[in-house]
Design a protein around this motif. Structure first.
Motif, mmCIF file in Angstrom:
data_model
loop_
_atom_site.group_PDB
_atom_site.id
_atom_site.type_symbol
_atom_site.label_atom_id
_atom_site.label_comp_id
_atom_site.label_asym_id
_atom_site.label_seq_id
_atom_site.Cartn_x
_atom_site.Cartn_y
_atom_site.Cartn_z
ATOM 1 N N GLU A 118 0.817 -1.220 0.000
ATOM 2 C CA GLU A 118 0.000 0.000 0.000
ATOM 3 C C GLU A 118 0.847 1.264 0.000
ATOM 4 N N ARG A 119 1.854 1.269 0.853
ATOM 5 C CA ARG A 119 2.614 2.511 1.070
ATOM 6 C C ARG A 119 3.636 2.759 -0.029
ATOM 7 N N HIS A 120 4.260 1.697 -0.555
ATOM 8 C CA HIS A 120 5.364 1.857 -1.501
ATOM 9 C C HIS A 120 5.114 1.217 -2.865
ATOM 10 N N GLY A 121 3.992 0.519 -3.026
ATOM 11 C CA GLY A 121 3.696 -0.101 -4.308
ATOM 12 C C GLY A 121 4.531 -1.331 -4.615
ATOM 13 N N THR A 122 5.126 -1.944 -3.608
ATOM 14 C CA THR A 122 5.938 -3.142 -3.828
ATOM 15 C C THR A 122 5.044 -4.307 -4.228
ATOM 16 N N PRO A 123 5.361 -5.015 -5.304
ATOM 17 C CA PRO A 123 4.538 -6.174 -5.693
ATOM 18 C C PRO A 123 4.440 -7.174 -4.542
ATOM 19 N N TYR A 124 3.237 -7.677 -4.297
ATOM 20 C CA TYR A 124 3.021 -8.543 -3.146
ATOM 21 C C TYR A 124 2.052 -9.663 -3.490
ATOM 22 N N VAL A 125 2.472 -10.895 -3.194
ATOM 23 C CA VAL A 125 1.627 -12.084 -3.305
ATOM 24 C C VAL A 125 1.277 -12.524 -1.891
ATOM 25 N N SER A 126 -0.006 -12.480 -1.551
ATOM 26 C CA SER A 126 -0.417 -12.976 -0.239
ATOM 27 C C SER A 126 -0.766 -14.458 -0.356
ATOM 28 N N VAL A 127 -0.317 -15.221 0.633
ATOM 29 C CA VAL A 127 -0.416 -16.683 0.585
ATOM 30 C C VAL A 127 -1.405 -17.166 1.636
ATOM 31 N N GLN A 128 -2.303 -18.029 1.210
ATOM 32 C CA GLN A 128 -3.242 -18.689 2.112
ATOM 33 C C GLN A 128 -2.827 -20.151 2.253
ATOM 34 N N VAL A 129 -2.256 -20.490 3.402
ATOM 35 C CA VAL A 129 -1.800 -21.858 3.627
ATOM 36 C C VAL A 129 -2.983 -22.800 3.782
ATOM 37 N N SER A 130 -4.057 -22.331 4.416
ATOM 38 C CA SER A 130 -5.254 -23.155 4.592
ATOM 39 C C SER A 130 -6.483 -22.353 4.180
ATOM 40 N N PRO A 131 -7.565 -23.032 3.797
ATOM 41 C CA PRO A 131 -8.730 -22.313 3.262
ATOM 42 C C PRO A 131 -9.573 -21.593 4.301
ATOM 43 N N SER A 132 -9.409 -21.895 5.583
ATOM 44 C CA SER A 132 -10.297 -21.320 6.597
ATOM 45 C C SER A 132 -10.219 -19.808 6.651
ATOM 46 N N THR A 133 -9.068 -19.235 6.318
ATOM 47 C CA THR A 133 -8.888 -17.791 6.456
ATOM 48 C C THR A 133 -9.380 -17.009 5.248
ATOM 49 N N LEU A 134 -9.994 -17.674 4.285
ATOM 50 C CA LEU A 134 -10.606 -16.962 3.169
ATOM 51 C C LEU A 134 -12.001 -16.429 3.540
ATOM 52 N N LEU A 135 -12.555 -16.895 4.653
ATOM 53 C CA LEU A 135 -13.789 -16.357 5.234
ATOM 54 C C LEU A 135 -14.915 -16.237 4.208
ATOM 55 N N SER A 136 -15.204 -17.333 3.526
ATOM 56 C CA SER A 136 -16.262 -17.340 2.524
ATOM 57 C C SER A 136 -17.628 -17.527 3.169
ATOM 58 N N ALA A 137 -18.592 -16.702 2.765
ATOM 59 C CA ALA A 137 -19.968 -16.896 3.221
ATOM 60 C C ALA A 137 -20.607 -18.098 2.536
ATOM 61 N N TYR A 138 -20.129 -18.474 1.358
ATOM 62 C CA TYR A 138 -20.666 -19.636 0.652
ATOM 63 C C TYR A 138 -20.253 -20.937 1.350
ATOM 64 N N ALA A 139 -19.053 -20.957 1.912
ATOM 65 C CA ALA A 139 -18.549 -22.130 2.618
ATOM 66 C C ALA A 139 -17.871 -21.649 3.894
ATOM 67 N N PRO A 140 -18.643 -21.272 4.911
ATOM 68 C CA PRO A 140 -18.062 -20.688 6.119
ATOM 69 C C PRO A 140 -17.083 -21.644 6.795
ATOM 70 N N PRO A 141 -15.987 -21.119 7.307
ATOM 71 C CA PRO A 141 -15.013 -21.987 7.972
ATOM 72 C C PRO A 141 -15.586 -22.578 9.259
ATOM 73 N N VAL A 142 -15.088 -23.761 9.578
ATOM 74 C CA VAL A 142 -15.500 -24.447 10.800
ATOM 75 C C VAL A 142 -14.596 -23.995 11.942
ATOM 76 N N HIS A 143 -15.212 -23.663 13.069
ATOM 77 C CA HIS A 143 -14.456 -23.260 14.250
ATOM 78 C C HIS A 143 -15.169 -23.796 15.480
ATOM 79 N N LYS A 144 -14.440 -23.965 16.539
ATOM 80 C CA LYS A 144 -15.022 -24.486 17.778
ATOM 81 C C LYS A 144 -16.093 -23.555 18.339
ATOM 82 N N GLN A 145 -15.889 -22.225 18.197
ATOM 83 C CA GLN A 145 -16.760 -21.254 18.836
ATOM 84 C C GLN A 145 -17.709 -20.534 17.878
ATOM 85 N N LEU A 146 -17.271 -20.269 16.633
ATOM 86 C CA LEU A 146 -18.005 -19.335 15.769
ATOM 87 C C LEU A 146 -18.299 -19.924 14.390
ATOM 88 N N THR A 147 -18.775 -21.132 14.328
ATOM 89 C CA THR A 147 -19.111 -21.728 13.042
ATOM 90 C C THR A 147 -20.492 -21.273 12.595
#
Length: 441
Positions: A118-147
């Motif tokens: 954002e600040r300097h325009g450096t090219p950046y690839v963000s990596v998702q190691v697991s799908p839970s952090t994509l926070l999709s409403a179509y396929a909500p992640p499973v969690h112990k407290q907030l599924t």
């Protein structure tokens, strides 16, 4: 040749996949700077990467040892308490390292790399190691407290997801992050984990589409590379006792809680009970060293054994739900019992169960419960068939580390790619995933 700064924040399951991807990029002639927690310096140095530490080793060890990090009620806030103090030092480090040929690659918690973009325009690839952090409403992640129940209407799921982001996740992260953003001349942000942290240039998903089907509300553009099947093998010293144990009886069941902090003695007792009940042999990883007298003819204990060379020798895997651990079991074609404790482990556990390759068994564990679920995965032919199918899919798929490297190279200027290709040394072949522990096929 580009300078690719890989900045990985988290546990071994977050860092080791990026080591494998860094290896693939280095083999193409790029200069890799690995920027992560101090305990991972040896792994990075073995690959010939430059290494820059984030934080201090004692602080990192203390954080992993904190029981609150593994309690689903307190895990998120506890993790943020580890990350927040590193935001400004990490950002300043990236500013000092970054040049005109730099591409940034960062895992979920690499907020400072996103700020650099954002600040300097450096090219950046963000990596998702697991799908839970994509926070999709179509396929909500499973969690112990907030599924969020998947059967709800989509507008309801989307509204609940937004509510969780704003009232739970942003409440924890926004004050410190927006304080730093203000100091950098950037406006405040909301929906930090669901929207802001994903690079608008490219999101790299390190899992196959059969494990997590792409959803319409995933951040775009994204690429699904498949599992980066990498396991650090350099720490494995010859172990004659282990090799004899593998060679002299039926394949054992492997038990590991990963980085998770559990009551080691209670866990070992549950493991021993499950093995006796099922007439099986086992290998327990983590906790007690192998020379403490706690091993037996039925159960061998070790602090660590590289799983990629071990699992093809084994009958099943009982583990905490780390996605890297699960992927190696898929590759080996063996069933899984997943015992999640916190973070993304619940979602990964459910996805393993959804593939038909294993069962989810939430903590707390006791011997009888573990024995029951272990018996099911050891003797169910349907689970065995699904495991064979997953193994075949991975054997036929392109190498996940190479696919990830292909995506990251899109952000390298063409002239730098050409220079890197000309300078690249021949790539070293990855060690075979076949059993390498006792001469077994």
């Amino acid at each position: 040749m580009a300078q690719i700064i890989v900045t990985a924040i988290g546990s071994a399951g977050d860092i080791h996949p990026l080591v494998g991807i860094g290896r693939a990029l280095a083999a193409r002639g790029h200069r890799i700077v690995f920027c992560t927690h101090p305990p991972f310096e040896p792994a990075a140095r073995r690959e010939g990467f430059e290494f820059v530490a984030i934080g201090h080793a004692d602080h990192y060890a203390a954080a992993l040892a904190n029981p609150a990090l593994w309690n689903p009620r307190t895990s998120f806030r506890t993790l943020w308490e580890l990350i927040a103090p590193l935001l400004r030092p990490h950002y300043d480090t990236l500013v000092a390292l970054t040049g005109p040929d730099t591409v940034l690659v960062g895992t979920l918690w690499a907020f400072s790399a996103r700020l650099m973009q954002e600040r300097h325009g450096t090219p950046y690839v963000s990596v998702q190691v697991s799908p839970s952090t994509l926070l999709s409403a179509y396929a909500p992640p499973v969690h112990k407290q907030l599924t969020i129940p998947r059967g709800l209407p989509l507008p309801v799921k989307a509204a609940l997801m937004t509510l969780i982001e704003r009232t739970v996740l942003d409440t924890v992260c926004a004050p410190r992050l927006n304080e730093l953003r203000a100091a950098l001349g950037l406006p405040p942000v909301t929906r930090i984990l669901g929207r802001w942290l994903h690079s608008p240039e490219g999101v790299l998903c390190l899992f196959p589409d059969w494990f997590a089907a792409p959803q319409p509300d995933w951040p775009k553009p994204y690429a699904v590379s498949g599992f980066p099947l990498f396991n650090d093998l350099a720490d494995a010293a010859p172990d004659a006792e282990l090799e004899a144990f593998l060679a002299e009886g039926e394949p054992p069941v492997v038990f590991t809680a990963g980085s998770t902090r559990v009551d080691g003695e209670r866990y070992a007792q549950a493991v021993a009970h499950a093995l006796r009940t099922n007439g099986a042999r086992g290998l327990l990883l983590g906790g007690a060293p192998h020379d403490d007298g706690s091993s037996s003819p039925r159960l061998l204990r070790r602090r660590y054994v590289p799983l990629r060379s071990l699992l093809p020798c084994c009958r099943a895997l009982v583990h905490h739900g780390g996605i890297g651990t699960a992927s190696l079991a898929f590759e080996a074609g063996i069933p899984q019992v997943v015992t999640p404790f916190a973070h993304d482990q619940f979602d990964n556990a459910q996805r393993v169960a959804d593939t038909g390759c294993g069962l989810r068994c939430d903590a707390p564990l006791d011997g009888a419960g573990l024995a029951r679920v272990l018996g099911r995965v050891l003797h169910d032919p349907r689970i065995a068939a699904h495991c064979a199918q997953a193994c075949a899919k991975l054997a036929a798929a392109p190498d996940g580390c190479e696919q990830a490297a292909n995506f990251i190279e899109r952000f390298v200027p063409s002239a730098a790619r050409d220079t890197a290709a000309a300078a690249a040394a021949p790539a070293q072949p990855e060690r075979s995933p076949e059993c390498a522990m006792a001469g077994r096929a």
